[in-house]
Design a protein around this motif. Structure first.
Motif, mmCIF file in Angstrom:
data_model
loop_
_atom_site.group_PDB
_atom_site.id
_atom_site.type_symbol
_atom_site.label_atom_id
_atom_site.label_comp_id
_atom_site.label_asym_id
_atom_site.label_seq_id
_atom_site.Cartn_x
_atom_site.Cartn_y
_atom_site.Cartn_z
ATOM 1 N N GLY A 6 57.427 -4.475 117.645
ATOM 2 C CA GLY A 6 57.775 -4.438 116.191
ATOM 3 C C GLY A 6 59.313 -4.286 115.898
ATOM 4 N N VAL A 7 60.089 -5.067 115.217
ATOM 5 C CA VAL A 7 61.413 -4.927 115.075
ATOM 6 C C VAL A 7 61.544 -4.686 113.355
ATOM 7 C CG1 VAL A 7 63.844 -5.799 115.088
ATOM 8 C CG2 VAL A 7 61.986 -6.359 116.854
ATOM 9 N N ILE A 8 62.218 -3.557 112.963
ATOM 10 C CA ILE A 8 62.556 -3.317 111.494
ATOM 11 C C ILE A 8 63.856 -3.829 111.382
ATOM 12 C CG2 ILE A 8 62.793 -1.582 109.880
ATOM 13 C CD1 ILE A 8 60.748 0.090 111.215
ATOM 14 N N GLY A 9 63.695 -4.995 110.551
ATOM 15 C CA GLY A 9 65.060 -5.708 110.296
ATOM 16 C C GLY A 9 65.074 -7.111 110.790
ATOM 17 N N GLY A 10 65.551 -8.090 109.842
ATOM 18 C CA GLY A 10 65.406 -9.514 110.054
ATOM 19 C C GLY A 10 66.608 -10.064 110.516
ATOM 20 N N GLY A 11 67.690 -9.190 110.912
ATOM 21 C CA GLY A 11 68.922 -9.911 110.937
ATOM 22 C C GLY A 11 69.383 -10.627 112.308
ATOM 23 N N GLN A 12 70.480 -10.956 112.703
ATOM 24 C CA GLN A 12 70.741 -11.726 113.955
ATOM 25 C C GLN A 12 70.224 -10.981 115.352
ATOM 26 O OE1 GLN A 12 73.193 -11.445 111.701
ATOM 27 N NE2 GLN A 12 75.149 -10.695 112.692
ATOM 28 N N LEU A 13 70.345 -9.755 115.057
ATOM 29 C CA LEU A 13 69.826 -9.100 116.496
ATOM 30 C C LEU A 13 68.255 -9.160 116.518
ATOM 31 C CD1 LEU A 13 71.958 -5.820 116.030
ATOM 32 C CD2 LEU A 13 72.586 -7.931 117.093
ATOM 33 N N ALA A 14 67.675 -9.113 115.699
ATOM 34 C CA ALA A 14 66.217 -9.416 115.702
ATOM 35 C C ALA A 14 66.125 -10.933 116.075
ATOM 36 C CB ALA A 14 65.279 -9.154 114.538
ATOM 37 N N ARG A 15 66.678 -11.761 115.593
ATOM 38 C CA ARG A 15 66.588 -13.419 115.957
ATOM 39 C C ARG A 15 66.960 -13.390 117.132
ATOM 40 N NH1 ARG A 15 67.972 -18.179 112.829
ATOM 41 N NH2 ARG A 15 68.497 -19.913 114.355
ATOM 42 N N MET A 16 67.899 -12.797 117.845
ATOM 43 C CA MET A 16 68.196 -12.877 119.053
ATOM 44 C C MET A 16 67.374 -12.293 120.375
ATOM 45 S SD MET A 16 72.483 -13.407 119.387
ATOM 46 C CE MET A 16 72.974 -12.279 117.860
#
Lengths: 384, 384
Positions: A6-16
C-alpha cells in the motif's frame, strides 16, 4: 496469496512503482489524495492521508504500508504501527526526513559531515549566525519543504521576518534551521536501499543539477569521481540508512565542496528524482528495489546497464494541449530516448515527466535527452 | 486528450503492455474475458470478444483497437472497421494469422520460403502427401491452434481420422493443412514492428527453443548467425509485414534447416513470447513498440542493451502456493535476473511467468535464468 503493498500518496513516485509491481506480480494499492492522480491506475482508495480512520482503513487492505511522500503526520504513522501494521520506512526513521532540525541534530551526533547549522528561534539568533558566516546563509523551515519550497537564501535578517511571524502566531515555540551557504562545486546524490532484515544495496553516486531549486538533470554515474569520493558517498549513505533504521530507498543529497569534502544536504526516504535514471540505467530500478525492500525480499543487482545514463526532467510542458501532442516530433527526434509522462496537466515549472538517454558517451546522451525534453516543451531543459 | 489504446483480451500480453503504457502516459484499456485476468489492472470492461455489441461498446471508449490474441472473429473485426474504428492490425492482415491455410497460400504467392504444404480435404489427399514425403508430415487445423494445440505429427492417415470427422460433421467443407516435416537445425524468430504510415523496425533475429510444443527459452540475438542469415530473416519479415499490411508487432517463426535455408513456420500479429527478452534486452520493448506502432507514433530504437539476453519461461510453477512464495530463494539466488509474474494460478504446463538475464556471456546468462526459473518451480527449465 499475492504480496500487497500500500502506497500513501498518488503522485508520480507511486505511479512509477506500477510497472515494477506489474512485472513482479505485486498487488500495488494506492491511497490517492484525489481522483485523477498520476498513480490513478493503482488507486484503490481516495482520501486524506492526515485522517487516521482513512489511513487505518486503507492499511487493512495491504501487507505493508509505504509512501509516495513524507507528509503523513507522525502521530498517524505511530497509530499504524500500534495497530500492528507493517510500515516501511517506520516513524522512527521517517521523522528525520520530515523534520530537518531533527535530521541535522541526528546526523551531527553520528559524525556524518553536514554544513554548519544552528536552530534559530528569533531574528537575533539568526543575526548572530549570519555574522559568523560572512553575512549570508540558507534559512529553512524544519517541515514541509520540497523542490526549493521552504528554503531561502538570506543576506539580511529582515528577509526572515515573515517566517518568524508565522512561528510566533503558531505559538508552539517553533524554530527555523539556518545553515552555512556551502561553497560547492556540484551536487551529488547517493541512493541506497535497505531491507528490514538488514541487506543494503547502493547505486552509483550521481551528479544532480538543480535550476531554481528544482532538479533539472541527473548524470549517472557522477562524472569524474575519484574512488575516495565514491567510497565516502557510499559510507555516508550506509551509515545513515543503518543508524536511522531506514527501510526502502534512501536518497542522500550531497554537496561536493570546492575543497573536496562531501556534506549531507537533504534526505528523502522513498524513491527520489535523482534515481529516475535507474529505470533504464540500472539492472534494478529504484522503484522495483523499493518494493522488494519494503516487502523484505532479497534486493536486486544495482549495476549500471550502460556506461552513462542521463535523466532530464520535463518541467512545465507545452503551452497548449497535452504532452502526448508533442510525441510525433519528440519520439522521431531521438528514437533511443525513453519518455516518462506522469499524466499531469502542463503548468509552468511543474514536473510533468522526465526523459532518459543511455549511451557510451556522456555528452551524446545528455544532448539526446535535452533535445527530447525541449521538444516536449520543457521550460529549463537547455544546458547552462 | 491522452492517447487511448484498447486491447481485446486480458492475458499476459495485455498485462505486459501496462508498464509501457504507464511510462508513455498512454491510457490502456482492456476488454478482458473474465474478472481476475492477468491484465486486470487495466481491464475497463469484461465481456465476450465474440459478441459484436460488447466489442463495439468497448471500441467507443478508445482511439485504437489492438489485440492480446488472434481469436476475434473476422466478421467482428470488419464491423469495427465499418463503424469507423481504427483497428491495428486490421482484418485484412489478421486473417493470415488466424487462418494457416490462407497464410500458406499468401506466403507462397509472395515467394516467401515455406515448407512444402498442401490443403487436404480427405484421408486420401493426406495419404498422397504422406507418400510424397517419406511417410511423415505435420497436420494442422487451419484455425484455433496455439502452443502446440491443433498441430499433430503424423505417420499414418489413421491418426487424422478424428479431425476429418469433425470437419465432416461441421459440414462447411473445411480442410486441413499438411506440411512436410522440416529437417531443421533450430528454430528462430524474427520480430518486426510496422506503423500504419509505413515505418518498420526490426529486432535482432532470436533463437527459440520449444519443448512439448511450447516455447521454453529464447536466446537474443540468435547465437552463431551469419550475416546472410540475419539479412534473410529481416527481409522475410519486412516482406510479410509490408505485403500483408501488418501494423503493430509481427512475429515470424522460422525454421533454420540443416541445409541452411530459412522457412516460415508460423506468424503472430501481436507481441509474442519470442520477444519478451526485449523488455530488458532492447532499448525499446516489443510492448512499447506495439503501442507506438498501433498509435502510428514514431518507432523506438531496437538496439540491444547487452551482448546477450536469455529468456526462460516459467511453466507450471510451484506445486503448492503462489509464485511469490518462491521469491525469497529465487531472488536471492540471482540478483540480476528479472522476474515477470503474470498473476496466474500455477497449473502443470501453464505459462505463468518468465525470467530474463542479460550479460556478456551467453552461457552465464542462460545458467542464471534457468536457475531462477527452476527455483520458481518451472516444469521444464532444465536444459536438454
Amino acid at each position: 496469496m499475492s504480496l500487497r503493498v500500500g502506497v500513501i500518496g498518488g503522485g508520480q513516485l507511486a505511479r512509477m512503482m506500477v510497472p515494477a509491481a506489474v512485472n513482479l506480480g505485486i498487488d500495488l494499492r494506492v491511497l490517492a489524495e484525489a481522483e485523477g492522480s498520476p498513480a490513478q491506475l493503482a488507486a484503490t482508495a481516495v482520501g486524506d492521508y492526515r485522517d487516521l480512520a482513512t489511513v487505518l482503513e486503507f492499511a487493512k487492505t495491504v501487507d505493508v504500508i509505504t509512501f509516495d511522500h513524507e507528509h503523513v503526520p507522525e502521530e498517524i504513522l505511530r497509530e499504524l504501527v500500534s495497530a500492528g501494521h507493517s510500515v516501511h520506512p517506520g516513524p522512527d526513521a521517517l521523522r528525520f526526513a520530515q523534520d530537518k532540525l531533527a535530521m541535522r541534530r541526528r546526523l551531527s551526533e553520528l559524525g556524518v559531515p553536514v554544513p554548519d547549522w544552528a536552530e534559530v528561534r528569533s531574528e537575533d539568533e539568526l543575526a548572530a549566525f549570519l555574522e559568523d558566516h560572512d553575512g549570508h546563509a540558507v534559512l529553512k523551515t524544519a517541515r514541509g519543504g520540497y523542490d526549493g519550497k521552504g528554503v531561502r537564501l538570506i543576506r539580511d535578517v529582515g528577509e526572515s521576518t515573515d517566517w518568524f511571524r508565522i512561528l510566533d502566531e503558531d505559538g508552539r515555540g517553533g524554530s527555523l534551521l539556518v545553515e552555512e551557504l556551502v561553497d560547492f562545486r556540484r551536487e551529488l546524490a547517493q541512493l541506497v536501499a535497505r531491507r528490514p532484515s538488514g541487506e543494503t544495496r547502493l547505486w552509483p553516486v550521481v551528479e544532480t543539477v538543480q535550476r531554481h531549486g528544482v532538479c533539472s538533470e541527473v548524470f549517472a554515474p557522477a562524472p569524474g569521481t575519484t574512488s575516495r569520493l565514491v567510497d565516502l558517498a557510499a559510507s555516508i549513505a550506509v551509515t545513515i540508512a543503518e543508524s536511522l533504521d531506514v527501510t526502502g530507498v534512501l536518497a542522500v543529497e550531497l554537496f561536493e565542496t570546492t575543497d573536496d569534502r562531501l556534506l549531507v544536504n537533504e534526505l528523502a526516504m522513498r524513491p527520489h528524482n535523482s534515481g529516475h535514471w535507474s529505470i533504464e540505467g540500472s539492472v534494478t530500478s529504484q522503484f522495483e528495489q523499493h518494493l522488494r525492500a519494503v516487502l523484505d525480499l532479497p534486493l536486486g543487482d544495482t549495476a549500471t546497464r550502460a556506461p552513462w545514463t542521463v535523466m532530464v526532467n520535463v518541467l512545465g510542458g507545452p503551452s497548449a494541449g497535452d504532452l502526448t501532442d508533442a510525441y510525433p516530433k519528440a519520439l522521431a527526434d531521438q528514437p533511443n530516448v525513453k519518455v516518462h509522462n506522469y499524466g499531469k496537466e502542463p503548468r509552468p515549472g511543474r514536473k510533468i515527466g522526465h526523459v532518459t538517454a543511455t549511451g557510451d558517451e556522456l555528452d551524446e546522451a545528455a544532448f539526446e535527452a535535452r533535445s527530447v525534453a525541449a521538444l516536449l516543451g520543457s521550460d529549463i531543459s537547455i544546458a547552462p
